[in-house]
Scaffold this active site. Structure first.
Site, PDB file in Angstrom:
ATOM      1  N   TYR A   1       0.798  -1.241   0.000  1.00 21.34           N
ATOM      2  CA  TYR A   1       0.000   0.000   0.000  1.00 21.34           C
ATOM      3  C   TYR A   1       0.828   1.287   0.000  1.00 21.34           C
ATOM      4  CZ  TYR A   1      -3.191  -3.501   1.836  1.00 21.34           C
ATOM      5  OH  TYR A   1      -3.926  -4.627   2.016  1.00 21.34           O
TER       6      TYR A   1
ATOM      7  N   ASP B   1       3.206   2.800  -1.852  1.00 26.65           N
ATOM      8  CA  ASP B   1       3.376   3.696  -2.999  1.00 26.65           C
ATOM      9  C   ASP B   1       2.126   4.578  -3.142  1.00 26.65           C
ATOM     10  OD1 ASP B   1       5.888   2.271  -4.117  1.00 26.65           O
ATOM     11  OD2 ASP B   1       4.421   0.673  -3.933  1.00 26.65           O
TER      12      ASP B   1
ATOM     13  N   TYR C   1       5.662  -7.238   7.774  1.00 20.69           N
ATOM     14  CA  TYR C   1       5.785  -8.069   6.564  1.00 20.69           C
ATOM     15  C   TYR C   1       5.857  -9.547   6.949  1.00 20.69           C
ATOM     16  CZ  TYR C   1       7.034  -3.713   4.188  1.00 20.69           C
ATOM     17  OH  TYR C   1       7.009  -2.443   3.682  1.00 20.69           O
TER      18      TYR C   1
ATOM     19  N   GLN D   1      -6.749   5.948   6.196  1.00 20.84           N
ATOM     20  CA  GLN D   1      -5.449   6.447   6.691  1.00 20.84           C
ATOM     21  C   GLN D   1      -5.616   7.183   8.022  1.00 20.84           C
ATOM     22  OE1 GLN D   1      -3.459   8.864   3.707  1.00 20.84           O
ATOM     23  NE2 GLN D   1      -2.029   7.246   3.232  1.00 20.84           N
TER      24      GLN D   1
ATOM     25  N   ARG E   1       5.741  -0.514   9.213  1.00 24.44           N
ATOM     26  CA  ARG E   1       6.625  -1.017   8.171  1.00 24.44           C
ATOM     27  C   ARG E   1       6.777   0.029   7.063  1.00 24.44           C
ATOM     28  NH1 ARG E   1       2.395  -5.398   5.438  1.00 24.44           N
ATOM     29  NH2 ARG E   1       1.778  -4.030   3.719  1.00 24.44           N
ATOM     30  N   GLY E   2       7.419  -0.346   5.969  1.00 22.15           N
ATOM     31  CA  GLY E   2       7.477   0.497   4.773  1.00 22.15           C
ATOM     32  C   GLY E   2       7.950   1.906   5.026  1.00 22.15           C
ATOM     33  N   GLU E   3       7.110   2.851   4.635  1.00 23.51           N
ATOM     34  CA  GLU E   3       7.517   4.251   4.703  1.00 23.51           C
ATOM     35  C   GLU E   3       6.463   5.092   5.425  1.00 23.51           C
ATOM     36  OE1 GLU E   3       8.517   7.493   1.334  1.00 23.51           O
ATOM     37  OE2 GLU E   3       9.696   5.678   1.268  1.00 23.51           O
ATOM     38  N   ASP E   4       5.233   5.008   4.939  1.00 27.35           N
ATOM     39  CA  ASP E   4       4.232   5.923   5.483  1.00 27.35           C
ATOM     40  C   ASP E   4       3.840   5.565   6.921  1.00 27.35           C
ATOM     41  OD1 ASP E   4       2.612   8.248   4.969  1.00 27.35           O
ATOM     42  OD2 ASP E   4       0.878   6.929   5.061  1.00 27.35           O
ATOM     43  N   SER E   5       3.566   4.287   7.185  1.00 25.90           N
ATOM     44  CA  SER E   5       3.170   3.930   8.555  1.00 25.90           C
ATOM     45  C   SER E   5       4.332   4.172   9.520  1.00 25.90           C
ATOM     46  CB  SER E   5       2.691   2.477   8.629  1.00 25.90           C
ATOM     47  OG  SER E   5       3.672   1.585   8.162  1.00 25.90           O
TER      48      SER E   5
HETATM   49  O1  TRH Z   1       2.263  -1.173   2.621  1.00 30.20           O
HETATM   50  P1  TRH Z   1       3.700  -0.880   2.821  1.00 30.20           P
HETATM   51  O2  TRH Z   1       4.542  -2.026   3.131  1.00 30.20           O
HETATM   52  O3  TRH Z   1       4.209  -0.156   1.582  1.00 30.20           O
HETATM   53  C1  TRH Z   1       5.395  -0.078   0.939  1.00 30.20           C
HETATM   54  C2  TRH Z   1       5.458  -0.920  -0.259  1.00 30.20           C
HETATM   55  O4  TRH Z   1       5.885  -2.210   0.080  1.00 30.20           O
HETATM   56  C3  TRH Z   1       6.344  -0.291  -1.251  1.00 30.20           C
HETATM   57  O5  TRH Z   1       6.586  -1.063  -2.384  1.00 30.20           O
HETATM   58  C4  TRH Z   1       7.630   0.153  -0.645  1.00 30.20           C
HETATM   59  O6  TRH Z   1       8.134   0.998  -1.579  1.00 30.20           O
HETATM   60  C5  TRH Z   1       7.378   0.958   0.602  1.00 30.20           C
HETATM   61  O7  TRH Z   1       6.551   0.266   1.499  1.00 30.20           O
HETATM   62  C6  TRH Z   1       8.650   1.356   1.297  1.00 30.20           C
HETATM   63  O8  TRH Z   1       3.874   0.179   4.056  1.00 30.20           O
HETATM   64  P2  TRH Z   1       3.586   1.730   4.230  1.00 30.20           P
HETATM   65  O9  TRH Z   1       4.571   2.562   3.476  1.00 30.20           O
HETATM   66  O10 TRH Z   1       3.507   1.961   5.653  1.00 30.20           O
HETATM   67  O11 TRH Z   1       2.177   1.975   3.580  1.00 30.20           O
HETATM   68  C7  TRH Z   1       0.979   1.557   4.149  1.00 30.20           C
HETATM   69  C8  TRH Z   1      -0.104   2.567   3.877  1.00 30.20           C
HETATM   70  O12 TRH Z   1      -1.371   2.002   4.183  1.00 30.20           O
HETATM   71  C9  TRH Z   1       0.019   3.813   4.731  1.00 30.20           C
HETATM   72  O13 TRH Z   1      -0.358   4.948   3.997  1.00 30.20           O
HETATM   73  C10 TRH Z   1      -0.988   3.569   5.857  1.00 30.20           C
HETATM   74  C11 TRH Z   1      -2.047   2.821   5.112  1.00 30.20           C
HETATM   75  N1  TRH Z   1      -2.969   1.997   5.903  1.00 30.20           N
HETATM   76  C12 TRH Z   1      -4.304   2.340   5.946  1.00 30.20           C
HETATM   77  O14 TRH Z   1      -4.700   3.377   5.391  1.00 30.20           O
HETATM   78  N2  TRH Z   1      -5.163   1.530   6.628  1.00 30.20           N
HETATM   79  C13 TRH Z   1      -4.773   0.404   7.249  1.00 30.20           C
HETATM   80  O15 TRH Z   1      -5.633  -0.306   7.862  1.00 30.20           O
HETATM   81  C14 TRH Z   1      -3.382   0.069   7.217  1.00 30.20           C
HETATM   82  C15 TRH Z   1      -2.897  -1.164   7.925  1.00 30.20           C
HETATM   83  C16 TRH Z   1      -2.514   0.881   6.522  1.00 30.20           C
END
Ligand code: TRH
Length: 356
Positions: A13, A15, A187, A242, A258-262
């Protein structure tokens, strides 16, 4: 100005989450018109759900192919084009830009990193054969980087605690008053089951909020029996918006993200967290994690450094949980530090200034 953001979803999610959060900031805080062209519109729509119309009305969420029509309508040429995470612009779209009367600024928005080298490359131009230079924009923690996406800045959790979002009401009614609250969003490959079993040995009760998809990691959905002690209550929740996810982070004693945004949202929530960094084949994630920990723990005591490094590398809770109170104070201070460093408005505002 008109901004075109190109988003190719590699997986998960993040990206879409980052592109949406950026679009939302540009539109609601800076009055910009934004189009996001995405190769996986359902995922982008999922991330963009739950935000009211006043935020959404200046943002168009479009399929990737819709950008190709732009070639025939150079009048609609954007002022700024963002290639999120180094995705490549479609040739026909680029051809449209080349014949447009006013050339846009093209920006490659990179992945977030705390590594020191990014500040030397941030905002530098890379000449392109087609003649429109491409600028590299590096999100980061340092003042001379692209900064962090802050919007919306979470309020102090005490204010928010009273308003349980509807999607979480059922879960919230099951919480036990004396239990510590932990949210999990990690993950596959994490030693989650062992980690949860180990929590029991620390004494105390734990309510574990499993975000969407996390029950699979424990094998629950595949019919495997999971025997956890009574001290641990598992609470699976659906995918929430979000903003609701932000709220959840602010209400937990500890978050696995994990990832970037969370990862950024957990820091803005001001709570201790474990960052399950996105694993890369070449091991580059180890270097990224170490660079972040250097910054994050710069002012921490030696005890807290040892504890948080252990936690972030999946050591069992028994090893570090005793430092949770000190970590809580540190997390609040770190949140304050981030907000102070980003008093200029963070990534969206830095992009606006850069483009200006
Ligand atoms: O989902 P991520 O692991 O995303 C990524 C991708 O793997 C990508 O390819 C890689 O480039 C990047 O990480 C570093 O983790 P992230 O970044 O935290 O993104 C999750 C998003 O989902 C974030 O905006 C929060 C949102 N979210 C919700 O809106 N509701 C939910 O219930 C959850 C669990 C997350």
């Amino acid at each position: 100005m008109r901004w075109d953001i190109f988003c190719q979803i590699v997986d998960n999610y993040g990206d879409a989450g980052v592109c949406w959060r950026l679009a939302r900031s540009l539109s609601s805080l800076h009055g910009q018109d934004v189009r996001i062209f995405c190769d996986d519109l359902p995922t982008l729509n999922l991330l963009a759900s739950g935000v009211d119309q006043s935020v959404k009305h200046r943002i168009d969420l479009l399929p990737w192919e819709a950008s190709l029509n732009n070639a025939r309508h150079p009048v609609q040429a954007p002022d700024v084009v963002i290639e999120a995470f180094a995705c490549t612009l479609p040739d026909r779209y680029l051809a449209g830009l080349l014949i447009a009367p006013k050339k846009p600024i093209i920006i490659n928005l990179e992945y977030l990193s705390a590594e020191p080298w990014i500040t030397e490359f941030h905002a530098k131009a890379s000449p392109q054969a087609h003649g429109i230079p491409k600028y590299f924009f590096f999100p980061g923690f340092q003042e001379n980087s692209g900064g962090l996406l802050l919007d919306p800045i979470p309020e102090e959790s005490t204010v928010l605690a009273k308003q349980v979002p509807a999607a979480l009401e059922a879960t919230w009614s099951k919480l036990r008053t004396n239990a510590k609250r932990i949210s999990i969003f990690c993950y596959p490959g994490a030693p989650l089951r062992k980690w949860l079993e180990d929590l029991d040995s620390t004494g105390g009760d734990y309510d574990i909020v499993l975000t969407h998809g996390q029950t699979e990691l424990l094998g629950i959905n595949t019919g495997q029996q999971i025997q956890l002690p009574e001290t641990i209550q598992l609470l699976p929740i659906p995918f929430v918006t979000q903003d609701e996810y932000d709220w959840l982070l602010s209400q937990c004693d500890f978050n696995i993200v994990r990832g970037e945004d969370s990862f950024v949202r957990a820091q803005l929530a001001g709570k201790p967290f474990l960052w399950h960094i996105y694993p890369q084949d070449d091991g580059a994630h180890q270097v990224k994690l170490a660079a972040f920990l250097d910054l994050y723990l710069e002012s921490a005591s030696q005890d807290l450094k040892t504890a948080s490094i252990a936690a972030m590398t999946w050591a069992m809770p028994q090893e570090w949980l005793k430092s949770l109170d000190a970590w809580k104070l540190h997390s609040k201070a770190w949140r304050g530090h981030l907000l102070e460093k980003h008093a200029d408005g963070g990534l969206a505002a830095r992009l606006m200034r850069f483009v200006a």
